[in-house]
Design an enzyme around this catalytic site. Structure first.
Site, short mmCIF file in Angstrom:
data_model
loop_
_atom_site.label_atom_id
_atom_site.label_comp_id
_atom_site.label_asym_id
_atom_site.label_seq_id
_atom_site.Cartn_x
_atom_site.Cartn_y
_atom_site.Cartn_z
N GLY A 99 -1.70 6.39 2.32
CA GLY A 99 -2.79 5.79 1.53
C GLY A 99 -2.99 4.34 1.93
CB CYS A 100 -4.44 1.49 0.09
SG CYS A 100 -4.83 -0.24 0.41
CG PHE A 101 -3.41 -0.36 5.91
CD1 PHE A 101 -4.14 -1.23 5.12
CD2 PHE A 101 -3.87 -0.09 7.21
CE1 PHE A 101 -5.30 -1.83 5.60
CE2 PHE A 101 -5.03 -0.68 7.69
CZ PHE A 101 -5.74 -1.55 6.88
CD1 TRP A 102 -4.21 -4.15 2.89
CD2 TRP A 102 -5.30 -4.07 0.92
NE1 TRP A 102 -5.52 -4.51 3.11
CE2 TRP A 102 -6.21 -4.48 1.93
CE3 TRP A 102 -5.75 -3.94 -0.39
CZ2 TRP A 102 -7.54 -4.76 1.64
CZ3 TRP A 102 -7.07 -4.23 -0.68
CH2 TRP A 102 -7.97 -4.63 0.33
CG HIS A 106 -2.09 3.28 -3.34
ND1 HIS A 106 -1.81 2.40 -2.31
CD2 HIS A 106 -1.37 4.40 -3.06
CE1 HIS A 106 -0.98 2.97 -1.45
NE2 HIS A 106 -0.69 4.18 -1.89
#
Ligand code: SME
Length: 301
Positions: free
Chosen positions: A9-12, A153
Site C-alpha cells: 500500500g501507500c509507500f509513505w 494508512h
C-alpha cells in the site's frame, strides 16, 4: 547487505515502518514491477503503468532475517484485499513481495503459507521476482519524517508496537524464568501503551491464577471457559472485547474496565500455558492491530 521489495500500500507508511526495524539499513520508496521506464508519481497514479508502490528494504542478514522481515510485512499489510490497502485503491496499491535472489523465494513462501493457513483462505498478495524498480521522487522519501501529520494508512500504534516489540525482545534477552519474563513484559507494555490493566494469568492445574501485572488489584483465579480469560484459554485464540458488558460471563475485576483483549500464551506443544490479559478504561480500544502485535509479544514469554 541483502535486499527485498515490499509492496504494502501507500509507500509513505511502509517506508516509515521498515526504517524502524532493527537491522534494516535502508528503506527506499519507489515503483516496482511495471511496464514503463522511469515512471513519475503522476504516471503511476493513473494506474495504467502496472507499477506498485513498493519499498526497497536493504538489510543486514546477520542482524535481521528475511523470515522476520516477511512476518513484519504481514503485520502492516492486509493480504486479502485485492488492489487495495486501507482506503487506497488501484493496482498501484496491490500487495506483493518481490525478490531478487531466487533462493529467498522458499523462505518467503513458508511465511505466505503460514499466514494463509491461519486465515483459512488463499492470499492475494503477490510473490514474484523483481522485474524493475525506480526510486520515487525526492519528496516521497522520508515523507512521514518531513510531514509528521501527513497521511498514513497504518495506525499510529503500529509504530509504537514495533518499537515495544523490539525493545522487549532485547530486554528479556535469555532470562529463563517465565514469571520474571512476564513481570518485565507486563511493565514494558504498560509503560509504552498506557493501558488500564496489563498482566498475565498462568494455567495452574485446572485454573488460571493471577500472575505478574500492572494496574489495580485483580481477581486471583479464573476457571476454564470462564470470563474472557477462561474463554481465550478454552478456544485457544485471541479474544477482542470492545465493550465488556456485552461479553456474556465477563468477570469484572474493576468497574473502570470498559474494553479488553486476551491473548493465549502457548508452549511448543501448542498447549495454553498462560494468557496475556489487557483491559482499558475506554470502549473499543483494541482491534486487529493490537491482536497481531500482542500475539507477537505474548510469544516472547
Ligand atoms: N475480565 C477478565 C478477568 C480478569 S481482569 O480483567 C484483570 C475476564 O473476564 O476474564
Amino acid at each position: 547487505m541483502k535486499e527485498i521489495y515490499f509492496a504494502g500500500g501507500c509507500f509513505w507508511g511502509v517506508e516509515h515502518f521498515f526504517k524502524g526495524v532493527d537491522g534494516v539499513a535502508e528503506a527506499m520508496p519507489g515503483y516496482a514491477n511495471g511496464n514503463t521506464d522511469n515512471p513519475t508519481y503522476k504516471e503511476v497514479y493513473t494506474d495504467t503503468t502496472g507499477f506498485a508502490e513498493t519499498v526497497r528494504v536493504r538489510y543486514n542478514p546477520d542482524r535481521v532475517s528475511l523470515d522476520f522481515l516477511t512476518r513484519m510485512f504481514f503485520t502492516v499489510t492486509d493480504p486479502l484485499t485485492l488492489n487495495r490497502q486501507g482506503h487506497d485503491e488501484g493496482t498501484r496499491y496491490r500487495s506483493g513481495v518481490f525478490y531478487v535472489d531466487g533462493e529467498d523465494r522458499a523462505v518467503i513462501e513458508t511465511v505466505f503459507q503460514e499466514v494463509s493457513a491461519k486465515l483459512g483462505v488463499p492470499l492475494v498478495t503477490q510473490l514474484e521476482p523483481l522485474k524493475n524498480f525506480y526510486p520515487a521522487e525526492e519528496y516521497h522519501q522520508n515523507y512521514l519524517d518531513k510531514n509528521p501529520d501527513g497521511y498514513c494508512h497504518l495506525s499510529l500504534k503500529t509504530f509504537s508496537y514495533l518499537r515495544l516489540y523490539q525493545d522487549a525482545k532485547l530486554y528479556l534477552g535469555d532470562e529463563t524464568d517465565t514469571v520474571a519474563r512476564m513481570a518485565n513484559l507486563a511493565a514494558l507494555i504498560a509503560k509504552k501503551m498506557h493501558f488500564f490493566w496489563t498482566g498475565f494469568y498462568r494455567v495452574i492445574d485446572s485454573e488460571l491464577v493471577l500472575g505478574p501485572f500492572q494496574g489495580t488489584a485483580a481477581c486471583f483465579r479464573i476457571g476454564f471457559g470462564k470470563g474472557v480469560c477462561g474463554t481465550a484459554w478454552k478456544e485457544k485464540k485471541t479474544i477482542v472485547v470492545p465493550d465488556v458488558e456485552e461479553f456474556p460471563g465477563h468477570i469484572a475485576c474493576s468497574s473502570e474496565s470498559k474494553s479488553e483483549i486476551v491473548v493465549p500464551v502457548f508452549n511448543e506443544k501448542g498447549d495454553v500455558t498462560a494468557v496475556l490479559d489487557i483491559d482499558d478504561n475506554q470502549y473499543a480500544t483494541f482491534d486487529n492491530t493490537d491482536a497481531a502485535w500482542l500475539e507477537w509479544l505474548a510469544a516472547l514469554v
